[in-house]
Design a protein around this motif. Structure first.
Motif, short mmCIF file in Angstrom:
data_model
loop_
_atom_site.label_atom_id
_atom_site.label_comp_id
_atom_site.label_asym_id
_atom_site.label_seq_id
_atom_site.Cartn_x
_atom_site.Cartn_y
_atom_site.Cartn_z
N THR A 77 50.14 44.60 52.99
CA THR A 77 50.01 45.22 51.80
C THR A 77 48.41 44.97 51.45
OG1 THR A 77 52.23 45.06 51.08
CG2 THR A 77 50.68 45.68 49.37
N ILE A 78 47.60 45.89 51.52
CA ILE A 78 46.17 45.65 50.95
C ILE A 78 46.20 45.48 49.51
CG2 ILE A 78 43.89 46.22 50.94
CD1 ILE A 78 44.76 45.55 53.92
N LEU A 79 46.01 44.53 48.77
CA LEU A 79 45.94 43.96 47.34
C LEU A 79 44.74 44.76 46.53
CD1 LEU A 79 47.07 40.65 47.00
CD2 LEU A 79 48.67 42.67 46.78
N GLY A 80 43.51 44.89 47.68
CA GLY A 80 42.42 45.64 46.95
C GLY A 80 41.01 44.94 47.73
N HIS A 81 40.05 45.45 47.20
CA HIS A 81 38.60 45.06 47.85
C HIS A 81 38.04 44.19 46.89
CE1 HIS A 81 39.94 48.37 50.56
NE2 HIS A 81 39.24 47.76 51.28
N GLY A 82 37.36 43.10 47.11
CA GLY A 82 36.42 42.21 46.76
C GLY A 82 37.11 41.81 45.57
N ALA A 83 36.14 41.21 44.50
CA ALA A 83 36.42 40.55 43.07
C ALA A 83 37.21 41.55 42.40
CB ALA A 83 35.15 40.29 42.50
N ALA A 84 37.33 42.77 42.41
CA ALA A 84 38.32 43.59 41.78
C ALA A 84 39.75 43.48 42.10
CB ALA A 84 37.71 44.99 41.89
N ALA A 85 39.95 42.61 43.23
CA ALA A 85 41.46 42.58 43.48
C ALA A 85 42.26 41.51 42.77
CB ALA A 85 41.55 42.09 45.03
N ALA A 86 41.13 40.66 42.13
CA ALA A 86 41.65 39.55 41.35
C ALA A 86 43.18 39.97 40.37
CB ALA A 86 40.53 38.81 40.56
N PRO A 87 43.24 40.94 39.88
CA PRO A 87 44.25 40.80 38.89
C PRO A 87 45.58 41.07 39.80
CG PRO A 87 42.54 42.12 37.97
CD PRO A 87 42.24 41.83 39.08
N GLN A 88 45.62 41.90 40.88
CA GLN A 88 46.70 42.00 41.86
C GLN A 88 46.95 40.88 42.51
OE1 GLN A 88 44.02 44.05 40.87
NE2 GLN A 88 43.99 46.07 42.45
N MET A 89 46.22 39.91 42.74
CA MET A 89 46.16 38.58 43.41
C MET A 89 47.05 37.73 42.48
SD MET A 89 42.76 37.85 45.26
CE MET A 89 43.06 36.51 46.18
N VAL A 90 46.42 37.82 41.28
CA VAL A 90 47.43 36.87 40.03
C VAL A 90 48.71 37.44 40.01
CG1 VAL A 90 47.30 36.29 37.54
CG2 VAL A 90 45.21 36.21 38.81
N GLU A 91 48.86 38.72 40.05
CA GLU A 91 50.41 39.38 39.82
C GLU A 91 51.04 38.96 40.96
OE1 GLU A 91 51.96 43.79 39.82
OE2 GLU A 91 49.89 43.51 38.92
N LEU A 92 50.61 38.71 42.11
CA LEU A 92 51.47 38.19 43.27
C LEU A 92 51.66 36.85 43.23
CD1 LEU A 92 52.44 38.21 46.34
CD2 LEU A 92 50.02 37.75 47.06
N LEU A 93 50.73 36.22 42.73
CA LEU A 93 51.17 34.53 42.38
C LEU A 93 52.02 34.33 41.43
CD1 LEU A 93 47.40 33.04 42.41
CD2 LEU A 93 49.01 32.99 44.12
N GLY A 94 52.14 35.23 40.33
CA GLY A 94 53.10 35.21 39.31
C GLY A 94 54.61 35.73 39.82
N GLU A 95 54.69 36.58 40.85
CA GLU A 95 55.85 36.97 41.35
C GLU A 95 56.53 36.00 42.20
OE1 GLU A 95 55.23 40.59 43.86
OE2 GLU A 95 54.46 41.75 42.17
N LEU A 96 55.51 35.23 42.90
CA LEU A 96 55.89 33.97 43.53
C LEU A 96 56.30 32.89 43.03
CD1 LEU A 96 53.46 34.35 46.62
CD2 LEU A 96 55.94 35.21 46.68
N GLY A 97 56.08 33.00 41.44
CA GLY A 97 56.32 31.85 40.89
C GLY A 97 55.27 30.50 40.76
N LEU A 98 53.90 31.03 41.34
CA LEU A 98 53.18 29.99 41.45
C LEU A 98 51.98 29.67 40.41
CD1 LEU A 98 52.80 30.95 45.55
CD2 LEU A 98 53.64 28.73 44.35
N VAL A 99 51.97 30.70 39.49
CA VAL A 99 51.27 30.51 38.30
C VAL A 99 51.85 30.76 37.06
CG1 VAL A 99 48.90 31.04 39.18
CG2 VAL A 99 50.35 33.04 38.24
#
Ligand SMILES: Cc1cc2nc3c(=O)[nH]c(=O)nc-3n(C[C@H](O)[C@H](O)[C@H](O)COP(=O)(O)OP(=O)(O)OC[C@H]3O[C@@H](n4cnc5c(N)ncnc54)[C@H](O)[C@@H]3O)c2cc1C
Ligand SMILES: Nc1ncnc2c1ncn2[C@@H]1O[C@H](COP(=O)(O)O)[C@@H](O)[C@H]1O
Lengths: 324, 250
Positions: free
Chosen positions: B228-250
């Protein structure tokens, strides 16, 4: 009868040994034979009884003060002595560094072939048909193992341990080995506790790993900061250790460490097979790479396409924002 | 100190392994070759030992004529003498160990230490060094990440999950080396030029019984991937944090 080598250290049986016993139990049963174990050390009798749970019917117990410290060649001498007396069809160890070492000594002492790190074993009339790991498991070899008895080790990392249906306490057969000074020449003379700083790679829930794409030793600062934010550890690729950017203790892969965190974040790593075997055990893999075609990206669960030096700071800013 | 280091020529594979049509080897038509990583460190260690204690270093390989390339690589890192045991295909561990043993016995030089890799990169037999040690009646310590010599003895450090094990053995002895003991140097231009001129001692070994008979190689099935491509460059940060949240890591 199949004779198995029980690996233990400081009073604890290596957990992979139970995987090996699980695999070999079926083999012993197919042959209508018994499953024996050999237990070597200075104070190991207490470990014998529990082996019944894994189908071991008899334990050859070799207890001697001189075996207090691990001595690979002396262990092998003990195995060869039991082999000579009991005539097993096979002698099997677990595919760990230690048991591979002891079994290689056994093979050298008896001039028999040894198949290390077997994934499957098919007994046949003469040679046994084995499938074994090559290239750290990225390639398999099918081979015929000759010799009598068969000497092999089992790659037990992926085997789900099962106890035997009717595990009763095994018969204990005490053996007093005939060890020479030469057998005991190579032995552990002292030990140094592992350096513990921060969370270890193998325990960390998150591993933030960097490759050539990080660009320099200094470039790892952002990876360290991200790892700290996520309570994780920093890993790296072999290119990074070869360049002297990070210590080898952090290298992930075939000739480094194998990790299985909740999340593996691969930053600027292309995903060569030798690296992949070290991180594929992760529950989720997130690749950050400028190249959308990099194998690390196509094999990962999640990916962000872009320069890690822009992506990681943006990610950290976003996490800080969330934490307030 | 006279040191021997045993190295094996292996293909440098990338992200995918392709086999030859007869399934006996990796198709290396488009690949380069190198000594295994543990062995590259063993070469570096041999060169450093000789620099510190004097003496000479020798590299030995059993393999095809093309393995001369790996011997010259060792020489370009600073190894003095080169030995090729020429074979046409890969040999299993038992005959390999026998041939290496015979070659060592045939040398005028009596080595103080024999360095091997802990395991070969391709075959991973975990045994050739130990077999040679037994055949020559030498002690052997495996998996070494630190090695020091002092007046006829060696202190060798081996890393285990429970920490470091320290061994002390009299010389001559065999040591099987692990990557991490040092950072191998990159060959210098003068080193490469010198290596080109080295004379190679060639020996034709006899194989004898093989013990472990390779039938074929198999590439294990790759795990299916569905990225799953979360996005491109710095703009992908919110999607990455969402993923970390889903995995219970933040
Ligand atoms: C026997 C053997 C054992 C080995 N054992 C290991 C091992 O244990 N561990 C290991 O790691 N390797 C091992 N290797 C080496 C392995 O084959 C590869 O050479 C190595 O893993 C490549 O490292 P890398 O991905 O960092 O570098 P490269 O393959 O050069 O990849 C760099 C990646 O970074 C990306 N990139 C570049 N700049 C940026 C940027 N600014 N932002 C984001 N992405 C960027 C590129 O697109 C590329 O995908 C072994 C090799 C052999 C032969
Ligand atoms: N063909 C070979 N030529 C020279 N050395 C070898 C060869 N095969 C194995 N070795 C040495 O033996 C070590 C262990 O090999 P193995 O037993 O295959 O894991 C390797 O790291 C090498 O140092």
């Amino acid at each position: 009868m199949i004779l198995t080598l029980i690996e233990h250290d400081q009073g604890v049986i290596d957990p992979q040994t139970f995987g090996m016993l699980t695999a070999v139990r079926g083999l012993a049963a197919e042959q209508g034979g018994a499953l024996h174990a050999i237990l070597i050390g200075a104070d190991v009798a207490g470990l014998a009884a529990g082996l019944g749970d894994y189908g071991v019917t008899a334990v050859h117990l070799i207890e001697q003060e001189s075996l207090d410290a691990y001595a690979p060649n002396a262990w092998a001498a003990c195995v060869v002595e039991v082999m000579a007396a009991e005539k097993p069809t096979a002698v099997v160890g677990v595919g760990t560094e230690r048991s591979n070492e002891v079994m290689a000594h056994v093979a050298a002492r008896t001039d028999l072939p040894l198949a290390a790190n077997c994934l499957a074993v098919q007994p046949e009339d003469d040679a046994w048909f084995v499938t074994r790991m090559r290239w750290g498991g990225t390639l398999h070899e099918e081979a015929r193992l000759h010799g009598e008895p068969k000497l092999l080790t089992i790659a037990a990392l992926g085997i789900e341990v099962e106890t035997a249906p009717s595990g009763s306490a095994p018969e204990i057969i005490a053996v007093i080995p005939d060890l020479t000074d030469a057998d005991l020449l190579v032995r552990v003379i002292s030990r140094v506790e592992p350096e513990r700083k921060g969370i270890s790679l193998t325990d960390a829930p998150v591993v933030v790993s960097g490759g050539r794409g990080v660009g320099s030793a200094e470039g790892f600062a952002v990876l360290e900061q991200l790892a700290a934010l996520l309570n994780g550890a920093v890993g790296c690729s072999r290119v990074v250790t070869n360049n002297g950017w990070r210590p080898h203790a952090e290298q992930i892969g075939q000739t480094g460490t194998r990790v299985a965190p909740e999340l593996y974040i691969a930053c600027g790593i292309s995903g060569a097979i030798q690296h992949w075997v070290g991180c594929k055990g992760a529950k989720q893999i997130l690749a950050i790479n400028t190249d959308a075609e990099a194998p690390m990206v196509t094999k990962a669960d999640y990916a962000v396409i872009g320069d890690l030096h822009e992506v990681i700071p943006a990610l950290m800013a976003e996490i800080e924002k969330l934490k307030g | 100190m006279d040191i021997l280091v045993c190295i094996k020529r292996v293909p440098v594979t990338g992200a995918k392994v392709v086999l030859t049509a007869d399934e006996q080897a990796i198709d290396a038509s488009y690949l380069s070759f190198a000594p295994g990583p543990h062995e590259e460190c063993a070469i570096e260690e041999a060169v450093q030992i000789v620099k510190k204690h004097g003496g000479s270093s020798t590299a030995l390989t059993l393999g095809p004529d093309a393995a001369v390339e790996q011997l010259r690589y060792a020489a370009s890192m600073g190894v003095d003498d080169l030995i090729l045991l020429e074979t046409d295909e890969e040999w299993p561990p038992m005959p390999t160990a026998r041939a290496i043993t015979a070659a060592i016995q045939a040398q005028e030089k009596k080595f103080d230490a024999l360095l091997f890799g802990n395991e070969s990169a391709d075959a991973g037999g975990y045994q050739v060094g130990i077999r040679v040690a037994h055949a020559l009646g030498m002690p052997v310590v495996t998996g070494i990440k630190k090695l020091e010599f002092e007046a006829g003895t060696a202190v060798a450090h081996r890393q285990t999950p429970a920490g470091w094990e320290i061994y002390e053995v009299p010389l001559p002895a065999v040591f099987t080396i692990k990557e991490g003991i040092n950072v191998p140097r990159y060959p210098s231009i003068p080193g490469k030029l010198k290596a080109k001129k080295k004379v190679i001692q060639r020996i034709a070994p006899e194989e004898g019984d093989v013990g472990l008979e390779k039938v074929r190689l198999v590439v294990p099935e790759a795990e299916a991937s569905d990225v799953t491509i979360l996005g491109h460059g710095a703009a992908a940060a919110p999607q990455m944090v969402e993923l970390l949240g889903e995995l219970g890591l933040v």
